[in-house]
Design an enzyme around this catalytic site. Sequence first.
Site, PDB file in Angstrom:
ATOM      1  N   GLU A   1       0.884  -1.177   0.000  1.00 61.50           N
ATOM      2  CA  GLU A   1       0.000   0.000   0.000  1.00 61.50           C
ATOM      3  C   GLU A   1       0.910   1.212   0.000  1.00 61.50           C
ATOM      4  OE1 GLU A   1      -1.582   3.110   0.704  1.00 61.50           O
ATOM      5  OE2 GLU A   1      -2.012   2.521   2.766  1.00 61.50           O
TER       6      GLU A   1
ATOM      7  N   CYS B   1      -1.844   8.873   3.567  1.00 58.27           N
ATOM      8  CA  CYS B   1      -1.598   8.554   2.149  1.00 58.27           C
ATOM      9  C   CYS B   1      -2.764   8.919   1.259  1.00 58.27           C
ATOM     10  CB  CYS B   1      -1.265   7.097   1.922  1.00 58.27           C
ATOM     11  SG  CYS B   1      -1.114   6.055   3.291  1.00 58.27           S
TER      12      CYS B   1
END
Length: 495
Positions: free
Chosen positions: A258, A292
Amino acid sequence: MGDTADHQVYDLPQEAYGLFIDGEWRGKPNRSSPATSPATEEVIGTVTMGTEEDVSDAVVAATEAQQDLAAMTAFERAELVHELADAINSEADDLAMWLSADQGKPLTEAKIEVDLAVEMYRDAAENVKRAGGETIPAADPDTRVFTLREPHGVYGVITPWNYPLTIPSEYLAPGLGVGNAIVWVPAPTTSVFSVKLVEVLAETGLPDGALNLVTGEGPVVGEAVVKHGGTDAVGFTGSPETGELVARNAGAKPTLLELGGNGPVIVLDDADIEHAAETVAGGCFTNAGQICTASERILVHEDVHEPFREQLLEHTKEVTLGHPLSEATDMGPLNNESVAKKMDAHVEDAVSKGATLLHGGERSTQLPGNLYYQPTVLDDVTTDMVTNEAETFGPIAPIITFSDYDEAIDIANGIDLGLSCGVFTESVSKMYRFAEQIHAGLININEGSAHWETHTPVGGHSKTDSGVGRIGGQYTIDEMSQVKNVTVNIDSTPK
């Protein structure tokens, strides 16, 4: 926007923390490094700098423990993961305090993160009970085919500093639940909290070696975990650059990556501007923008640019930058100097190329240390500016104006990142158009790019550098396990 000049300290005990391998704490005083709080600069402990040898010890311990985990039934492992959730919940206040001290986020946000982690462990425990195989029709009438879902084995997990509890929980809870043994390497700047978490988990019924913690520098212990021949699979959350290195070093091992994102959020001309501005502000400044999926590129249609800009500016001015323990604080410091320098560089680049600085744009001088950064709004941002091209990972709100929908889609897809996106519109047809054409693994309609429910899948689009695989609920269970095909001949009589 105000800065709270509250100079209180955490006043936590300063201890020397070791590595957790095979159910035991191993102190290495000759290889320790002091850890300081980004909020107060006070020393909150010393952390052991692990070595390749420590990683090897952890992998050996995990290999032995994994056999015990695999021998447990899914319901027994589910019960174990629920026990981990109970342990975190019972120490919630203490963990939240250490989380705030080590990471720098407001205590209110730290408490929310602890509660969310408990929920993630409970969700994983229940999903494990349903992680079964399937029966597949066979062409041969004397053959039966079914599948089994099994763990990979020893799983190396490397996690960042922005969410030191929930991001590890995304891997640890489902990973242990499905039967993997874990060797965990946390980010160096939040390793004290990682130790505190493992201290809590170690008091449960975890088999020795099922969870191993090796603190230290990523290029040393992180790389060693990925490359080690005894590591069967790797999970990593972090930057695309490091993710690419992890993927190369992992070789043919299964990887769950990720990686970074850069918004965007897209405000169309029919959007609810008040709702959009408030939601986008939250996506820019929650956790000081260190997410993020943060709203770091704000694409606004020219017809609603002015009212959106003014409302976003008003919401920004309401953000109180201050000490994480102050009840008045909305936003704490950045976690480390590297991310603060990136904020400096991205703002300087934008202004030098013609962007208009509407608010913030510099570090606060009213608070301790040098990591408190003012919430920042930039207007007149263009696609050649670095804040559009790369992830800032700080409290920044850059506004880019577009004139038609094709232009908005081109700008959104014009960089190498594609983790998440938010689109604000009242039109069903526009919703579908943008949902289908934007290169991102997560599309939120009338929500910011950071909105995510943890039982749903999130991950990078394959046309971008934002990662491989999906995290969330049952999807993580699928990623952290493997399917075995079993074919049975039910008539073994010789023909």
